[in-house]
Design a protein around this motif. Structure first.
Motif, PDB file in Angstrom:
ATOM      1  N   ASP A   4      -2.575   1.271   9.274  1.00 51.46           N
ATOM      2  CA  ASP A   4      -2.045   1.408   7.921  1.00 51.46           C
ATOM      3  C   ASP A   4      -1.639   0.024   7.422  1.00 51.46           C
ATOM      4  O   ASP A   4      -1.786  -0.989   8.126  1.00 51.46           O
ATOM      5  CB  ASP A   4      -0.875   2.398   7.882  1.00 51.46           C
ATOM      6  CG  ASP A   4       0.319   1.968   8.730  1.00 51.46           C
ATOM      7  OD1 ASP A   4       0.366   0.790   9.163  1.00 51.46           O
ATOM      8  OD2 ASP A   4       1.208   2.804   8.954  1.00 51.46           O
ATOM      9  N   GLY A   5      -1.150  -0.044   6.192  1.00 48.16           N
ATOM     10  CA  GLY A   5      -0.853  -1.334   5.596  1.00 48.16           C
ATOM     11  C   GLY A   5       0.196  -2.119   6.340  1.00 48.16           C
ATOM     12  O   GLY A   5       0.068  -3.335   6.544  1.00 48.16           O
ATOM     13  N   TYR A  65      -1.272  -3.519   9.591  1.00 53.62           N
ATOM     14  CA  TYR A  65      -2.236  -4.599   9.387  1.00 53.62           C
ATOM     15  C   TYR A  65      -1.543  -5.884   8.951  1.00 53.62           C
ATOM     16  O   TYR A  65      -1.946  -6.983   9.352  1.00 53.62           O
ATOM     17  CB  TYR A  65      -3.293  -4.190   8.369  1.00 53.62           C
ATOM     18  CG  TYR A  65      -4.490  -5.122   8.402  1.00 53.62           C
ATOM     19  CD1 TYR A  65      -5.376  -5.079   9.467  1.00 53.62           C
ATOM     20  CD2 TYR A  65      -4.697  -6.056   7.396  1.00 53.62           C
ATOM     21  CE1 TYR A  65      -6.454  -5.954   9.532  1.00 53.62           C
ATOM     22  CE2 TYR A  65      -5.773  -6.926   7.452  1.00 53.62           C
ATOM     23  CZ  TYR A  65      -6.652  -6.875   8.514  1.00 53.62           C
ATOM     24  OH  TYR A  65      -7.715  -7.738   8.581  1.00 53.62           O
ATOM     25  N   TRP A  89       0.834  -1.203   0.000  1.00 56.89           N
ATOM     26  CA  TRP A  89       0.000   0.000   0.000  1.00 56.89           C
ATOM     27  C   TRP A  89       0.871   1.257   0.000  1.00 56.89           C
ATOM     28  O   TRP A  89       1.978   1.255   0.552  1.00 56.89           O
ATOM     29  CB  TRP A  89      -0.863   0.016   1.255  1.00 56.89           C
ATOM     30  CG  TRP A  89      -2.161  -0.719   1.130  1.00 56.89           C
ATOM     31  CD1 TRP A  89      -2.543  -1.547   0.136  1.00 56.89           C
ATOM     32  CD2 TRP A  89      -3.237  -0.685   2.071  1.00 56.89           C
ATOM     33  NE1 TRP A  89      -3.802  -2.042   0.388  1.00 56.89           N
ATOM     34  CE2 TRP A  89      -4.244  -1.522   1.564  1.00 56.89           C
ATOM     35  CE3 TRP A  89      -3.432  -0.033   3.280  1.00 56.89           C
ATOM     36  CZ2 TRP A  89      -5.446  -1.714   2.235  1.00 56.89           C
ATOM     37  CZ3 TRP A  89      -4.630  -0.232   3.946  1.00 56.89           C
ATOM     38  CH2 TRP A  89      -5.622  -1.066   3.427  1.00 56.89           C
ATOM     39  N   SER A 145       2.338   4.640   1.347  1.00 55.05           N
ATOM     40  CA  SER A 145       2.569   5.094   2.714  1.00 55.05           C
ATOM     41  C   SER A 145       1.467   6.071   3.124  1.00 55.05           C
ATOM     42  O   SER A 145       1.132   6.993   2.388  1.00 55.05           O
ATOM     43  CB  SER A 145       3.926   5.782   2.803  1.00 55.05           C
ATOM     44  OG  SER A 145       4.146   6.290   4.090  1.00 55.05           O
ATOM     45  N   GLY A 146       0.910   5.847   4.283  1.00 54.89           N
ATOM     46  CA  GLY A 146      -0.152   6.724   4.777  1.00 54.89           C
ATOM     47  C   GLY A 146      -1.549   6.210   4.515  1.00 54.89           C
ATOM     48  O   GLY A 146      -2.510   6.695   5.119  1.00 54.89           O
ATOM     49  N   THR A 147      -1.709   5.227   3.628  1.00 50.69           N
ATOM     50  CA  THR A 147      -3.024   4.654   3.369  1.00 50.69           C
ATOM     51  C   THR A 147      -3.445   3.779   4.548  1.00 50.69           C
ATOM     52  O   THR A 147      -2.646   3.001   5.072  1.00 50.69           O
ATOM     53  CB  THR A 147      -3.000   3.819   2.077  1.00 50.69           C
ATOM     54  OG1 THR A 147      -2.687   4.670   0.975  1.00 50.69           O
ATOM     55  CG2 THR A 147      -4.349   3.154   1.829  1.00 50.69           C
ATOM     56  N   LYS A 148      -4.700   3.924   4.954  1.00 54.47           N
ATOM     57  CA  LYS A 148      -5.188   3.197   6.121  1.00 54.47           C
ATOM     58  C   LYS A 148      -6.489   2.474   5.803  1.00 54.47           C
ATOM     59  O   LYS A 148      -7.160   2.788   4.819  1.00 54.47           O
ATOM     60  CB  LYS A 148      -5.417   4.171   7.295  1.00 54.47           C
ATOM     61  CG  LYS A 148      -4.147   4.893   7.736  1.00 54.47           C
ATOM     62  CD  LYS A 148      -4.422   5.809   8.924  1.00 54.47           C
ATOM     63  CE  LYS A 148      -3.150   6.507   9.370  1.00 54.47           C
ATOM     64  NZ  LYS A 148      -3.368   7.361  10.558  1.00 54.47           N
ATOM     65  N   ARG A 181      -4.478   0.722  17.216  1.00 56.80           N
ATOM     66  CA  ARG A 181      -4.789   1.651  16.136  1.00 56.80           C
ATOM     67  C   ARG A 181      -6.254   1.476  15.744  1.00 56.80           C
ATOM     68  O   ARG A 181      -6.732   0.353  15.605  1.00 56.80           O
ATOM     69  CB  ARG A 181      -3.921   1.391  14.898  1.00 56.80           C
ATOM     70  CG  ARG A 181      -2.417   1.572  15.107  1.00 56.80           C
ATOM     71  CD  ARG A 181      -2.047   3.035  15.271  1.00 56.80           C
ATOM     72  NE  ARG A 181      -0.593   3.202  15.329  1.00 56.80           N
ATOM     73  CZ  ARG A 181       0.131   3.079  16.432  1.00 56.80           C
ATOM     74  NH1 ARG A 181      -0.467   2.734  17.582  1.00 56.80           N
ATOM     75  NH2 ARG A 181       1.447   3.268  16.410  1.00 56.80           N
ATOM     76  N   ASP A 241      -7.811   9.138  -1.689  1.00 56.42           N
ATOM     77  CA  ASP A 241      -6.659   8.814  -0.847  1.00 56.42           C
ATOM     78  C   ASP A 241      -5.381   9.377  -1.471  1.00 56.42           C
ATOM     79  O   ASP A 241      -4.515   9.910  -0.768  1.00 56.42           O
ATOM     80  CB  ASP A 241      -6.531   7.305  -0.673  1.00 56.42           C
ATOM     81  CG  ASP A 241      -5.411   6.927   0.281  1.00 56.42           C
ATOM     82  OD1 ASP A 241      -5.500   7.280   1.466  1.00 56.42           O
ATOM     83  OD2 ASP A 241      -4.438   6.288  -0.165  1.00 56.42           O
ATOM     84  N   HIS A 254      -7.549   2.896  12.838  1.00 61.59           N
ATOM     85  CA  HIS A 254      -7.473   2.707  11.392  1.00 61.59           C
ATOM     86  C   HIS A 254      -6.032   2.326  11.048  1.00 61.59           C
ATOM     87  O   HIS A 254      -5.220   3.200  10.717  1.00 61.59           O
ATOM     88  CB  HIS A 254      -7.884   3.981  10.642  1.00 61.59           C
ATOM     89  CG  HIS A 254      -9.333   4.311  10.768  1.00 61.59           C
ATOM     90  ND1 HIS A 254     -10.294   3.779   9.925  1.00 61.59           N
ATOM     91  CD2 HIS A 254      -9.995   5.111  11.639  1.00 61.59           C
ATOM     92  CE1 HIS A 254     -11.485   4.249  10.266  1.00 61.59           C
ATOM     93  NE2 HIS A 254     -11.329   5.049  11.304  1.00 61.59           N
TER      94      HIS A 254
END
Length: 379
Positions: free
Chosen positions: A94-95, A98, A54, A56-59, A90, A192, A92
Protein backbone atom coordinates in the motif's frame (compact mmCIF):
# COMPACT_ATOMS: atom_id res chain seq x y z
CA UNK A 1 13.59 9.96 8.89
CA UNK A 2 15.94 10.94 6.07
CA UNK A 3 14.63 14.50 5.82
CA UNK A 4 15.45 17.05 8.49
CA UNK A 5 13.74 20.33 9.21
CA UNK A 6 16.86 22.42 8.58
CA UNK A 7 17.66 23.39 5.00
CA UNK A 8 21.32 22.67 4.21
CA UNK A 9 21.92 22.17 0.49
CA UNK A 10 24.51 24.17 -1.51
CA UNK A 11 23.84 27.38 -3.42
CA UNK A 12 24.86 25.62 -6.66
CA UNK A 13 24.16 22.05 -7.70
CA UNK A 14 25.32 20.12 -10.71
CA UNK A 15 21.95 18.35 -10.94
CA UNK A 16 18.74 19.31 -9.15
CA UNK A 17 16.00 16.66 -9.12
CA UNK A 18 12.55 17.93 -8.23
CA UNK A 19 10.54 15.25 -6.43
CA UNK A 20 11.51 12.42 -4.06
CA UNK A 21 9.24 9.69 -5.38
CA UNK A 22 10.32 6.56 -7.27
CA UNK A 23 11.28 8.58 -10.37
CA UNK A 24 13.36 11.18 -8.57
CA UNK A 25 15.15 8.72 -6.30
CA UNK A 26 15.62 6.20 -9.11
CA UNK A 27 17.35 8.61 -11.47
CA UNK A 28 19.40 9.98 -8.56
CA UNK A 29 20.67 6.46 -7.94
CA UNK A 30 21.83 6.13 -11.56
CA UNK A 31 23.63 9.47 -11.39
CA UNK A 32 25.31 8.29 -8.19
CA UNK A 33 26.54 5.17 -10.01
CA UNK A 34 28.18 7.53 -12.51
CA UNK A 35 29.87 9.38 -9.61
CA UNK A 36 28.37 12.70 -10.69
CA UNK A 37 28.87 15.10 -7.76
CA UNK A 38 26.44 17.59 -6.21
CA UNK A 39 23.22 15.80 -7.15
CA UNK A 40 20.33 16.86 -4.92
CA UNK A 41 16.73 15.70 -4.69
CA UNK A 42 14.38 18.47 -3.57
CA UNK A 43 10.99 17.47 -2.14
CA UNK A 44 8.28 19.83 -0.92
CA UNK A 45 6.79 17.19 1.41
CA UNK A 46 8.31 13.93 2.58
CA UNK A 47 9.98 11.11 0.68
CA UNK A 48 7.21 9.27 -1.18
CA UNK A 49 4.68 11.97 -0.30
CA UNK A 50 2.26 11.02 -3.09
CA UNK A 51 2.11 7.46 -1.76
CA UNK A 52 1.54 8.76 1.76
CA UNK A 53 -1.44 10.67 0.33
CA UNK A 54 -3.03 7.62 -1.27
CA UNK A 55 -6.44 6.55 0.05
CA UNK A 56 -6.20 3.97 2.79
CA UNK A 57 -6.31 0.50 1.28
CA UNK A 58 -5.03 1.51 -2.16
CA UNK A 59 -2.19 -0.73 -3.32
CA UNK A 60 0.27 -0.92 -6.18
CA UNK A 61 -1.28 -2.62 -9.19
CA UNK A 62 1.90 -4.45 -10.18
CA UNK A 63 3.13 -7.35 -8.02
CA UNK A 64 6.41 -7.20 -6.12
CA UNK A 65 8.61 -10.27 -6.14
CA UNK A 66 12.29 -10.64 -5.33
CA UNK A 67 13.42 -12.26 -8.58
CA UNK A 68 16.59 -10.19 -8.94
CA UNK A 69 18.91 -13.17 -8.60
CA UNK A 70 17.30 -14.60 -11.74
CA UNK A 71 17.75 -11.37 -13.69
CA UNK A 72 14.15 -10.25 -13.13
CA UNK A 73 14.02 -7.01 -11.19
CA UNK A 74 11.02 -6.52 -8.90
CA UNK A 75 8.42 -4.64 -10.97
CA UNK A 76 8.07 -1.97 -8.28
CA UNK A 77 11.77 -1.54 -7.50
CA UNK A 78 13.54 1.69 -8.39
CA UNK A 79 16.87 -0.09 -8.80
CA UNK A 80 18.08 -3.45 -10.10
CA UNK A 81 19.45 -4.42 -6.69
CA UNK A 82 16.49 -3.76 -4.43
CA UNK A 83 13.05 -5.31 -3.98
CA UNK A 84 10.10 -3.85 -2.07
CA UNK A 85 8.58 -7.32 -2.23
CA UNK A 86 11.46 -8.68 -0.19
CA UNK A 87 12.03 -5.75 2.16
CA UNK A 88 8.33 -5.05 2.83
CA UNK A 89 7.18 -8.68 2.69
CA UNK A 90 4.23 -7.54 0.58
CA UNK A 91 3.28 -8.54 -2.96
CA UNK A 92 1.12 -5.44 -3.51
CA UNK A 93 2.36 -2.76 -1.08
CA UNK A 94 0.00 0.00 0.00
CA UNK A 95 1.05 3.64 -0.14
CA UNK A 96 2.44 3.82 3.38
CA UNK A 97 4.56 0.70 2.94
CA UNK A 98 5.90 1.81 -0.44
CA UNK A 99 6.88 5.21 0.95
CA UNK A 100 8.86 3.34 3.63
CA UNK A 101 10.67 1.38 0.91
CA UNK A 102 11.54 4.63 -0.87
CA UNK A 103 12.93 6.19 2.29
CA UNK A 104 15.00 3.11 3.07
CA UNK A 105 16.30 3.10 -0.52
CA UNK A 106 17.31 6.76 -0.31
CA UNK A 107 19.32 6.02 2.83
CA UNK A 108 20.88 2.83 1.47
CA UNK A 109 21.91 4.50 -1.81
CA UNK A 110 23.33 7.59 -0.08
CA UNK A 111 21.11 10.02 -1.97
CA UNK A 112 21.09 13.68 -0.96
CA UNK A 113 17.45 14.49 -0.23
CA UNK A 114 16.17 17.77 1.17
CA UNK A 115 12.53 17.93 2.19
CA UNK A 116 10.39 20.99 2.75
CA UNK A 117 11.66 22.65 -0.43
CA UNK A 118 9.07 23.60 -3.03
CA UNK A 119 10.36 24.51 -6.49
CA UNK A 120 8.18 27.43 -7.51
CA UNK A 121 9.73 28.24 -10.88
CA UNK A 122 12.75 27.62 -13.07
CA UNK A 123 14.59 30.43 -14.82
CA UNK A 124 17.35 30.21 -17.44
CA UNK A 125 20.63 31.55 -16.15
CA UNK A 126 23.76 31.36 -18.27
CA UNK A 127 24.20 27.74 -19.35
CA UNK A 128 22.14 26.46 -16.45
CA UNK A 129 19.15 27.34 -14.33
CA UNK A 130 18.05 29.37 -11.38
CA UNK A 131 15.60 27.54 -9.12
CA UNK A 132 13.19 29.77 -7.25
CA UNK A 133 12.02 27.97 -4.11
CA UNK A 134 10.25 28.74 -0.85
CA UNK A 135 13.74 28.85 0.67
CA UNK A 136 15.33 31.25 -1.77
CA UNK A 137 16.99 30.99 -5.17
CA UNK A 138 19.62 28.43 -6.13
CA UNK A 139 21.39 27.47 -9.34
CA UNK A 140 21.89 24.17 -11.13
CA UNK A 141 23.55 22.99 -14.32
CA UNK A 142 20.73 20.51 -15.05
CA UNK A 143 17.21 20.05 -13.73
CA UNK A 144 15.27 16.78 -13.73
CA UNK A 145 11.53 17.18 -13.14
CA UNK A 146 10.19 14.14 -11.25
CA UNK A 147 6.99 15.38 -9.64
CA UNK A 148 4.51 12.75 -10.85
CA UNK A 149 0.81 13.43 -11.29
CA UNK A 150 -1.01 12.47 -8.07
CA UNK A 151 -0.74 16.02 -6.75
CA UNK A 152 -2.56 17.32 -9.85
CA UNK A 153 -6.12 15.89 -9.73
CA UNK A 154 -8.18 16.63 -12.83
CA UNK A 155 -11.94 17.23 -12.93
CA UNK A 156 -12.03 16.60 -16.67
CA UNK A 157 -13.53 20.09 -17.17
CA UNK A 158 -16.83 18.69 -15.97
CA UNK A 159 -19.38 21.46 -15.29
CA UNK A 160 -20.39 21.35 -11.63
CA UNK A 161 -17.27 19.40 -10.63
CA UNK A 162 -17.00 21.52 -7.49
CA UNK A 163 -20.02 19.61 -6.15
CA UNK A 164 -17.95 16.42 -5.99
CA UNK A 165 -14.74 15.31 -4.30
CA UNK A 166 -11.85 13.96 -6.32
CA UNK A 167 -10.51 10.46 -5.69
CA UNK A 168 -7.08 11.94 -4.94
CA UNK A 169 -8.51 13.98 -2.05
CA UNK A 170 -9.93 10.99 -0.16
CA UNK A 171 -7.85 9.52 2.65
CA UNK A 172 -10.29 7.02 4.19
CA UNK A 173 -13.35 5.62 2.44
CA UNK A 174 -15.08 5.23 5.79
CA UNK A 175 -15.11 9.03 6.04
CA UNK A 176 -17.12 9.51 2.82
CA UNK A 177 -20.64 10.44 3.95
CA UNK A 178 -23.74 8.48 3.02
CA UNK A 179 -24.55 4.90 2.17
CA UNK A 180 -25.06 5.20 -1.60
CA UNK A 181 -22.14 6.92 -3.34
CA UNK A 182 -21.85 7.65 -7.07
CA UNK A 183 -18.45 7.42 -8.74
CA UNK A 184 -17.84 9.18 -12.05
CA UNK A 185 -15.23 7.21 -13.96
CA UNK A 186 -14.62 3.47 -14.11
CA UNK A 187 -10.91 3.04 -14.70
CA UNK A 188 -8.31 2.25 -12.04
CA UNK A 189 -9.13 5.00 -9.54
CA UNK A 190 -12.88 4.60 -10.05
CA UNK A 191 -12.85 0.86 -9.41
CA UNK A 192 -10.44 1.27 -6.51
CA UNK A 193 -12.90 3.78 -5.03
CA UNK A 194 -15.76 1.33 -5.52
CA UNK A 195 -13.85 -1.44 -3.77
CA UNK A 196 -12.87 0.84 -0.89
CA UNK A 197 -16.41 2.12 -0.44
CA UNK A 198 -17.86 -1.40 -0.60
CA UNK A 199 -15.46 -2.59 2.09
CA UNK A 200 -16.54 0.40 4.19
CA UNK A 201 -20.10 -0.89 4.07
CA UNK A 202 -21.38 1.50 1.39
CA UNK A 203 -23.07 0.96 -1.95
CA UNK A 204 -20.91 2.40 -4.74
CA UNK A 205 -22.44 3.11 -8.17
CA UNK A 206 -19.89 3.52 -10.96
CA UNK A 207 -20.76 5.56 -14.07
CA UNK A 208 -18.44 5.35 -17.07
CA UNK A 209 -18.70 6.34 -20.72
CA UNK A 210 -17.47 2.88 -21.71
CA UNK A 211 -17.18 -0.38 -19.81
CA UNK A 212 -13.53 -0.77 -18.72
CA UNK A 213 -14.41 -3.66 -16.43
CA UNK A 214 -15.42 -5.81 -19.43
CA UNK A 215 -12.12 -5.68 -21.28
CA UNK A 216 -9.78 -3.23 -22.91
CA UNK A 217 -6.45 -2.55 -24.51
CA UNK A 218 -3.62 -5.09 -24.21
CA UNK A 219 -1.41 -2.27 -22.93
CA UNK A 220 -1.79 -2.26 -19.12
CA UNK A 221 -1.32 1.51 -19.22
CA UNK A 222 -4.65 1.81 -21.03
CA UNK A 223 -6.82 -0.85 -19.40
CA UNK A 224 -7.74 -2.20 -15.99
CA UNK A 225 -5.02 -4.32 -14.45
CA UNK A 226 -5.66 -8.00 -13.65
CA UNK A 227 -5.16 -7.17 -9.98
CA UNK A 228 -7.95 -4.58 -10.10
CA UNK A 229 -10.30 -6.97 -11.90
CA UNK A 230 -9.51 -9.66 -9.33
CA UNK A 231 -10.19 -7.30 -6.43
CA UNK A 232 -13.43 -6.16 -8.08
CA UNK A 233 -14.67 -9.74 -8.49
CA UNK A 234 -13.82 -10.54 -4.88
CA UNK A 235 -15.53 -7.42 -3.57
CA UNK A 236 -18.70 -8.08 -5.56
CA UNK A 237 -19.03 -11.50 -3.97
CA UNK A 238 -19.86 -9.95 -0.61
CA UNK A 239 -20.90 -6.34 -1.28
CA UNK A 240 -23.16 -4.45 -3.71
CA UNK A 241 -21.23 -2.63 -6.45
CA UNK A 242 -23.30 -1.29 -9.35
CA UNK A 243 -21.48 -0.79 -12.66
CA UNK A 244 -23.29 1.34 -15.25
CA UNK A 245 -21.66 1.43 -18.71
CA UNK A 246 -22.18 3.85 -21.62
CA UNK A 247 -22.88 6.73 -19.24
CA UNK A 248 -21.06 9.80 -20.54
CA UNK A 249 -21.46 12.31 -17.73
CA UNK A 250 -21.69 15.89 -18.97
CA UNK A 251 -22.57 17.89 -15.84
CA UNK A 252 -23.38 17.92 -12.14
CA UNK A 253 -26.25 20.14 -11.06
CA UNK A 254 -27.21 21.14 -7.53
CA UNK A 255 -30.94 20.85 -6.91
CA UNK A 256 -33.01 21.10 -3.76
CA UNK A 257 -33.27 17.33 -3.45
CA UNK A 258 -29.60 16.63 -4.09
CA UNK A 259 -27.01 16.58 -6.85
CA UNK A 260 -28.26 15.57 -10.30
CA UNK A 261 -25.72 13.71 -12.41
CA UNK A 262 -26.53 14.30 -16.07
CA UNK A 263 -25.54 12.02 -18.97
CA UNK A 264 -25.22 12.91 -22.64
CA UNK A 265 -28.03 10.54 -23.64
CA UNK A 266 -30.55 12.26 -21.39
CA UNK A 267 -30.34 9.92 -18.43
CA UNK A 268 -29.76 11.35 -14.98
CA UNK A 269 -29.18 10.09 -11.45
CA UNK A 270 -29.93 11.79 -8.17
CA UNK A 271 -27.15 11.68 -5.58
CA UNK A 272 -28.06 12.65 -2.05
CA UNK A 273 -24.38 12.40 -1.11
CA UNK A 274 -21.21 13.93 -2.49
CA UNK A 275 -20.15 12.06 -5.67
CA UNK A 276 -16.58 10.89 -6.22
CA UNK A 277 -14.70 12.12 -9.29
CA UNK A 278 -12.46 9.41 -10.72
CA UNK A 279 -11.55 11.57 -13.69
CA UNK A 280 -7.81 11.06 -13.59
CA UNK A 281 -4.92 13.40 -12.98
CA UNK A 282 -3.46 16.32 -14.86
CA UNK A 283 0.13 17.15 -15.65
CA UNK A 284 2.74 17.21 -12.93
CA UNK A 285 4.70 19.59 -15.15
CA UNK A 286 2.08 22.34 -14.67
CA UNK A 287 4.40 24.51 -12.49
CA UNK A 288 6.93 24.62 -15.35
CA UNK A 289 4.56 24.20 -18.29
CA UNK A 290 6.04 27.24 -20.06
CA UNK A 291 9.22 25.21 -20.53
CA UNK A 292 7.52 22.26 -22.24
CA UNK A 293 5.54 21.87 -25.43
CA UNK A 294 2.64 19.39 -25.38
CA UNK A 295 1.01 17.09 -27.92
CA UNK A 296 -2.73 16.90 -28.61
CA UNK A 297 -3.17 14.48 -25.69
CA UNK A 298 -1.50 16.83 -23.25
CA UNK A 299 1.71 14.80 -22.99
CA UNK A 300 4.99 16.77 -22.79
CA UNK A 301 6.97 16.66 -26.02
CA UNK A 302 10.40 15.22 -25.30
CA UNK A 303 13.60 14.52 -27.17
CA UNK A 304 14.89 10.97 -27.51
CA UNK A 305 16.74 11.63 -24.24
CA UNK A 306 13.57 12.72 -22.37
CA UNK A 307 14.66 16.35 -22.49
CA UNK A 308 12.30 19.27 -22.98
CA UNK A 309 11.91 20.01 -26.67
CA UNK A 310 12.11 23.76 -25.99
CA UNK A 311 14.33 24.07 -22.92
CA UNK A 312 17.66 22.16 -23.15
CA UNK A 313 18.96 20.86 -19.86
CA UNK A 314 15.50 20.29 -18.40
CA UNK A 315 14.65 16.57 -18.30
CA UNK A 316 11.51 14.67 -17.35
CA UNK A 317 11.28 11.33 -15.56
CA UNK A 318 8.22 9.53 -14.26
CA UNK A 319 4.72 8.54 -15.38
CA UNK A 320 4.26 11.37 -17.89
CA UNK A 321 7.06 10.21 -20.16
CA UNK A 322 5.58 9.23 -23.52
CA UNK A 323 7.06 8.51 -26.94
CA UNK A 324 5.05 7.88 -30.10
CA UNK A 325 2.04 6.73 -28.13
CA UNK A 326 4.07 4.49 -25.81
CA UNK A 327 3.24 5.34 -22.19
CA UNK A 328 5.78 4.88 -19.41
CA UNK A 329 3.33 5.37 -16.55
CA UNK A 330 4.14 2.30 -14.44
CA UNK A 331 7.28 2.17 -12.31
CA UNK A 332 8.65 -0.80 -14.23
CA UNK A 333 8.23 1.22 -17.41
CA UNK A 334 9.56 4.65 -16.54
CA UNK A 335 12.54 3.29 -14.61
CA UNK A 336 13.87 2.01 -17.95
CA UNK A 337 14.44 5.63 -18.94
CA UNK A 338 16.53 6.67 -15.92
CA UNK A 339 19.76 5.58 -17.57
CA UNK A 340 18.83 7.38 -20.79
CA UNK A 341 18.61 10.68 -18.92
CA UNK A 342 21.74 9.94 -16.87
CA UNK A 343 23.73 9.10 -20.00
CA UNK A 344 22.75 12.39 -21.64
CA UNK A 345 23.84 14.43 -18.61
CA UNK A 346 27.03 12.45 -18.12
CA UNK A 347 28.02 12.84 -21.77
CA UNK A 348 27.73 16.63 -21.54
CA UNK A 349 29.84 16.62 -18.41
CA UNK A 350 32.49 14.38 -19.96
CA UNK A 351 31.82 11.59 -17.46
CA UNK A 352 32.53 7.95 -18.30
CA UNK A 353 29.21 6.19 -18.99
CA UNK A 354 30.51 2.61 -18.96
CA UNK A 355 29.03 1.98 -15.47
CA UNK A 356 25.62 2.09 -17.16
CA UNK A 357 26.27 -1.29 -18.75
CA UNK A 358 24.79 -3.01 -15.71
CA UNK A 359 21.50 -1.24 -16.42
CA UNK A 360 21.43 -2.83 -19.89
CA UNK A 361 22.10 -6.21 -18.31
CA UNK A 362 19.17 -5.77 -15.93
CA UNK A 363 16.67 -4.49 -18.53
CA UNK A 364 16.69 -1.00 -17.04
CA UNK A 365 18.06 0.88 -20.05
CA UNK A 366 15.47 1.14 -22.79
CA UNK A 367 16.77 3.39 -25.56
CA UNK A 368 15.33 1.44 -28.50
CA UNK A 369 11.57 1.93 -28.52
CA UNK A 370 11.00 -0.42 -31.45
CA UNK A 371 10.56 -3.21 -28.90
CA UNK A 372 7.42 -1.46 -27.63
CA UNK A 373 5.35 -2.16 -30.75
CA UNK A 374 2.03 -3.81 -29.92
CA UNK A 375 2.60 -7.15 -31.62
CA UNK A 376 2.24 -9.50 -28.66
CA UNK A 377 -0.53 -10.75 -26.35
CA UNK A 378 -2.82 -11.49 -29.28
CA UNK A 379 -4.66 -14.13 -27.27
Amino acid sequence: MICKDNIHFPDHMRVAIIGAGPAGLGVARVLRDLAIPDVWVLERGKVGQSFLNWPSGTKLLTPSFAGNVFGMTDLNAISFDSSPGWSLRREHPDGLAYAQYLEHAAVAFGINVQCGVEAQSILPEGEGFALVTNHGQFTADFVIWACGQFSAPSDGDLPGAELAIHYGQVRNWQDVPGEEVFIIGGYESGIDAAIGLARAGKHPIVLDSGAPWLGGDKDPSKSLSPYTLQRLDEARETAPITLIPDAEIIALDQEQDGIHILAADGRSWLSTNTPILATGFGSGTAPVSEYFDYDDNGSPLLSSQDESAVFPGLFLVGPEVSHNGHLFCFIYKFRQRFAVVARAIAARMGVDTSPLEIYYENNMFLDDLSCCDDDMCLC
